[in-house]
Design an enzyme around this catalytic site. Structure first.
Site, mmCIF file in Angstrom:
data_model
loop_
_atom_site.group_PDB
_atom_site.id
_atom_site.type_symbol
_atom_site.label_atom_id
_atom_site.label_comp_id
_atom_site.label_asym_id
_atom_site.label_seq_id
_atom_site.Cartn_x
_atom_site.Cartn_y
_atom_site.Cartn_z
ATOM 1 N N LYS A 1 -7.289 4.156 2.367
ATOM 2 C CA LYS A 1 -7.428 3.224 3.501
ATOM 3 C C LYS A 1 -7.821 3.984 4.774
ATOM 4 C CE LYS A 1 -6.574 0.031 6.566
ATOM 5 N NZ LYS A 1 -5.505 0.398 7.455
ATOM 6 N N GLY B 1 0.845 -1.205 0.000
ATOM 7 C CA GLY B 1 0.000 0.000 0.000
ATOM 8 C C GLY B 1 0.877 1.250 0.000
ATOM 9 N N HIS B 2 1.872 1.260 0.903
ATOM 10 C CA HIS B 2 2.792 2.403 0.964
ATOM 11 C C HIS B 2 3.580 2.531 -0.345
ATOM 12 C CE1 HIS B 2 2.745 1.157 5.404
ATOM 13 N NE2 HIS B 2 2.294 2.391 5.453
ATOM 14 N N GLY C 1 -3.307 7.414 1.465
ATOM 15 C CA GLY C 1 -4.154 6.294 1.080
ATOM 16 C C GLY C 1 -5.610 6.506 1.468
HETATM 17 P P1 AMP Z 1 0.615 4.500 7.864
HETATM 18 O O1 AMP Z 1 2.036 4.065 7.777
HETATM 19 O O2 AMP Z 1 -0.328 3.412 8.255
HETATM 20 O O3 AMP Z 1 0.436 5.771 8.649
HETATM 21 O O4 AMP Z 1 0.177 4.873 6.382
HETATM 22 C C1 AMP Z 1 0.917 5.794 5.617
HETATM 23 C C2 AMP Z 1 0.136 6.126 4.373
HETATM 24 O O5 AMP Z 1 -0.094 4.930 3.619
HETATM 25 C C3 AMP Z 1 -1.238 6.710 4.680
HETATM 26 O O6 AMP Z 1 -1.541 7.721 3.729
HETATM 27 C C4 AMP Z 1 -2.145 5.513 4.519
HETATM 28 O O7 AMP Z 1 -3.471 5.848 4.197
HETATM 29 C C5 AMP Z 1 -1.470 4.784 3.379
HETATM 30 N N1 AMP Z 1 -1.862 3.376 3.369
HETATM 31 C C6 AMP Z 1 -1.829 2.517 4.419
HETATM 32 N N2 AMP Z 1 -2.332 1.312 4.064
HETATM 33 C C7 AMP Z 1 -2.700 1.420 2.762
HETATM 34 C C8 AMP Z 1 -3.296 0.527 1.818
HETATM 35 N N3 AMP Z 1 -3.610 -0.726 2.141
HETATM 36 N N4 AMP Z 1 -3.531 0.990 0.568
HETATM 37 C C9 AMP Z 1 -3.218 2.266 0.233
HETATM 38 N N5 AMP Z 1 -2.653 3.149 1.071
HETATM 39 C C10 AMP Z 1 -2.393 2.743 2.320
#
Ligand code: AMP
Length: 284
Positions: free
Chosen positions: A150, A37-38, A148
């Site tokens: 998400k 995702g990242h 994301g």
């Molecule tokens: P995090 O590390 O969980 O704070 O996420 C960092 C970025 O990655 C944020 O903008 C999230 O929304 C995005 N993100 C996390 N999981 C996903 C996913 N499965 N698909 C797309 N983007 C994601």
């Protein structure tokens, strides 16, 4: 595939940004333990800018006192390799004491869209998110920043603060990347036991069921909510919230109308792990 630069302090970031004058810069803020995702956000950054940067920072101000800050998964070495594979040229990995030095007292509060959903269930969470993202956007001054879907409510909060504070960054929201069986990718999936991992599918199953019902003409939101709850109950997940909201204002809906952009949003516990997911809901 060269190893990205690593910046530990705002001064290092500022000096690098100044040295790149004129080049389009993309920023992907993360908390690390990177997954596809990242990496999708980073690769898209590479299509939209000449230089892609990222931040990896487990931001303490967005965690509640009883949340998982101290055990949040970390893998800085692996993350740098993954960043390299996605074309990232530099990663900001500051210490909390550098982002919030003693005497720190400035916070960003996005009023309406931070309320309800995770805003209610995780008091102070979006104040922490809005503060750290504002600091990152002010430091990097990127042309484009990618987030994301998400974290749908977070994306609305960031879009709002960027507009309200006239930061002038292009905020791009990217669709949720899912495992092949439908589970939304998340760093927190690493907390799940094998059995919980299977049962976690209840969240996406419920949302897809509601999406299908709406596409088939069901406009009664209580029926859509019941479909989501049935899937949560089938896997013995404990609901934190289940709602169908207007996609941008996040106001709760009771009926769908034609052409309206709505979003189904779920937070549920699988054992002690709290998962979230959301999906577009549109009347067919
Ligand atoms: P995090 O590390 O969980 O704070 O996420 C960092 C970025 O990655 C944020 O903008 C999230 O929304 C995005 N993100 C996390 N999981 C996903 C996913 N499965 N698909 C797309 N983007 C994601």
């Amino acid at each position: 595939m060269s190893t990205p630069l690593v910046w530990k302090t705002p001064e290092e970031v500022r000096a690098w940004v100044a040295s790149q004058r004129g080049k389009r810069i993309a920023l992907v803020p993360t908390m690390g333990f990177l997954h596809d995702g990242h990496l999708t956000l980073m690769r898209e950054g590479g299509r939209r800018a000449e230089l892609v940067t990222a931040s990896i920072f487990v931001n303490p101000t967005q965690f509640g006192p009883k949340e998982d800050l101290s055990r949040y998964p970390r893998d800085p070495e692996g993350d740098l390799k993954r960043c390299a594979s996605a074309g990232v040229v530099g990663v900001y990995m500051p210490e909390p004491s550098s982002v919030y030095p003693s005497g720190y007292q400035t916070y960003v509060n996005v009023e309406e869209v931070s309320q309800g959903l995770d805003g209610d269930k995780r008091p102070g969470h979006f104040r922490g998110v809005a503060t750290v993202v504002t600091k990152l956007l002010a430091l990097f001054r990127p042309d484009v920043a990618l987030f994301g879907e998400k974290d749908w409510q977070q994306l609305q909060v960031i879009t709002r603060l960027n507009a309200d504070l006239e930061l002038g960054v292009e905020i791009v929201g990217m669709p949720t990347i899912r495992e092949s069986d439908g589970l939304a990718m998340s760093s927190r999936n690493s907390y799940l036991s094998a059995d919980e991992r299977k049962r976690a599918l209840g969240l996406s199953r419920g949302l897809f069921a509601a999406q299908k019902l709406a596409a088939g003409g069901e406009k009664d939101v209580s029926k859509l909510l019941a479909a989501i709850r049935a899937e949560l109950a089938a896997v013995n997940a404990r609901e934190d919230y289940v709602e169908i909201c207007d996609a941008s204002s996040l106001k709760t809906l009771s009926t769908l109308s034609p052409g309206q952009r709505a979003r189904g949003l779920v937070a549920a516990f699988m054992g002690s792990t709290r998962l979230i997911d959301n999906l577009a809901i549109e009347l067919g």
